[in-house]
Write an enzyme that holds these catalytic residues in place. Structure first.
Site: not given
Length: 369
Positions: A68, A182, A214-215, A237, A331
Site C-alpha cells: 500500500h 509502513d 489500506e490504513e 507490509d 504507526h
C-alpha cells in the site's frame, strides 16, 4: 548502483512524500515515474491503485504482488475561531504518541502548512494530568494562525488531510528511521522486483499493485483483485519486530534478522478478519529461503490486519500470504526498519516468483497438515 543503496534512496524519497489514505496522488506519481524509468507502463484504476503488469507464462498461476502507498494520519474536523485546528483520526493512530508532534496539513505541493499538535505547558499541568493520555478529539493543532479566516486563506479547510511531518534519516547498523516506513519500504521493494524480473521469461504473469486506502478500510487492493483475478496474492507490509523489551512476549522477529512470513494474523478489534496463509505459499517461501540461504522469520499475531484479509475472498478465492520486513514502533511518527531486511526481502521475492511453475498446485489437498 547497489541494491541496498537503491532501496534506501527510494524508500527515503517515498517517506518524504505525504500520502494520507485517499490522498495518495503524489506518491502514485512518484512510483509511476520510477516504473517509467524502467521502461514499464502502469495505469491507475478509479480507486487510485497503481497497476503494472509483468507479462509471463500464461500456463503458470498468475500473481498479484501488492503493497500500500497510503499512510495513516488525520483530517481537519473543525477550525476554531481563534485559528486552532481540531482533527479527526484516520487509521490506527496511537494517541499516546501524538502530543507535541509536528504535522503537515496538505493543501498542495509547495503550499503545505506545518503545525504542531499542542501539548499543555508542563508548568501548568496538575499531577494527574502529567500521566494522562488525551483522546485525539481533545487535541488541537497550532499552525500559527490567529483566526479561522487566516487558516482558510492558507488553503486549509474541513476535510484537509494531515500527516505526521515527513522525516527520514539513517541510524547506526544500517537502520532507517522516519515516517511511513509502513509501507513505503515495501513499495520500494516492489520497484526492485520489477527491475529484476521484467526481463525474466520463465516466470508467471505478475501484477504489481501499489494500493490505496489500506490504513482506512483495507479495501483499496480489493478493486484491483476483482479486475485482475489473480490465482495468488502476495501482500508486502511490515511485520511486528519483537526484539525490544516491551515486545518480547509477542514473538521472535528481530530487526535485521531477515524478512518475515506471517503464519497467522487476526485483527481482534472491530473486525473479525485476518489471514491464514495458503499452505502452497508457505512451502514456496520456506523452500526458496532455504535454497537461497536467506533467514526467513515467522510471525503469528493478533492486532494487525492487511489487505490480504479481503483480497483472499475475491472470486472463487485467492491463495494468499503476507510477507514483509520487521519494523519497530509501528504507526508512530518515527518507525524503524533495517535496510538489509529490505534487501533480503527483495532477493527472496526475486527467487520465489520464477519458482511458481506451470505445475504449481494450489489444491490444498496436496499439502496435508
Amino acid at each position: 548502483m547497489a541494491l541496498a543503496k537503491r532501496l534506501t534512496d527510494l524508500t527515503v524519497d517515498l517517506m518524504m512524500i505525504p500520502g494520507l489514505s485517499g490522498y495518495e496522488t503524489r506518491v502514485r506519481k512518484r512510483l509511476a515515474a520510477e516504473l517509467k524509468v524502467l521502461g514499464l507502463d502502469s495505469h491507475s484504476d478509479r480507486t487510485g491503485n497503481l497497476i503494472c503488469t509483468l507479462k509471463g507464462d500464461d500456463k503458470r498461476p498468475s500473481v498479484m504482488l501488492f503493497a500500500h502507498m497510503d499512510q495513516l494520519g488525520f483530517v481537519v474536523r473543525k477550525i476554531e475561531a481563534n485559528g486552532l485546528i481540531r482533527l479527526e483520526r484516520l487509521g490506527g493512530v496511537p494517541e499516546r504518541a501524538l502530543a507535541a508532534q509536528e504535522v503537515l496539513i496538505c493543501v498542495g505541493e509547495g503550499r503545505d502548512v506545518p503545525g504542531v499538535i499542542a501539548n499543555k505547558s508542563h508548568h501548568a499541568t496538575t499531577p494527574d494530568e502529567k500521566y494522562k493520555v488525551l483522546p485525539y478529539a481533545e487535541l488541537y493543532v497550532d499552525a500559527g494562525f490567529g483566526s479561522a479566516a487566516a487558516v482558510r486563506a492558507a488553503g486549509v479547510d474541513v476535510g484537509s488531510p494531515v500527516v505526521y511531518a515527513p522525516r527520514a534519516f539513517e541510524m547506526g547498523d544500517g537502520r532507517l528511521c522516519g515516517t511511513s516506513i509502513d509501507d513505503r519500504g515495501a513499495c520500494a521493494v516492489m520497484v526492485e522486483v520489477a527491475r529484476a524480473l521484467q526481463s525474466v521469461a520463465a516466470k508467471p504473469t505478475i501484477h504489481l499493485v501499489f494500493s490505496v486506502q489500506e490504513e482506512f478500510n483495507l479495501r483499496g487492493a480489493v478493486t484491483a483483485a476483482q479486475v485482475l483475478r489473480p490465482d495468488i496474492a502476495i501482500q508486502l507490509d511490515l511485520v511486528l519486530a519483537t526484539d525490544t523489551p516491551d515486545m518480547t512476549a509477542r514473538g521472535d522477529v528481530a530487526l535485521g534478522g531477515g524478512p518475515a512470513m506471517s503464519l497467522f494474523s487476526f485483527h481482534g478489534r472491530g473486525t473479525l478478519n485476518g489471514t491464514i496463509p495458503h499452505p502452497a505459499l508457505v512451502k514456496l517461501f520456506d523452500g526458496t529461503a532455504a535454497k537461497a540461504k536467506i533467514n526467513l522469520q515467522r510471525s503469528a499475531h493478533i492486532g494487525a490486519l492487511t489487505d490480504s484479509s479481503y483480497v483472499q475472498l475475491v472470486g472463487q478465492g485467492v491463495a494468499s500470504i503476507d510477507i514483509g520486513f520487521p519494523c519497530r514502533y509501528t504507526h508512530s511518527a518515527l518507525e524503524v526498519c533495517a535496510i538489509d531486511d529490505l534487501v533480503k526481502l527483495t532477493e527472496l521475492l526475486n527467487a520465489a516468483m520464477p519458482a511458481i511453475g506451470a505445475d504449481f498446485s494450489l489444491n490444498r489437498d496436496d499439502y496435508p497438515q
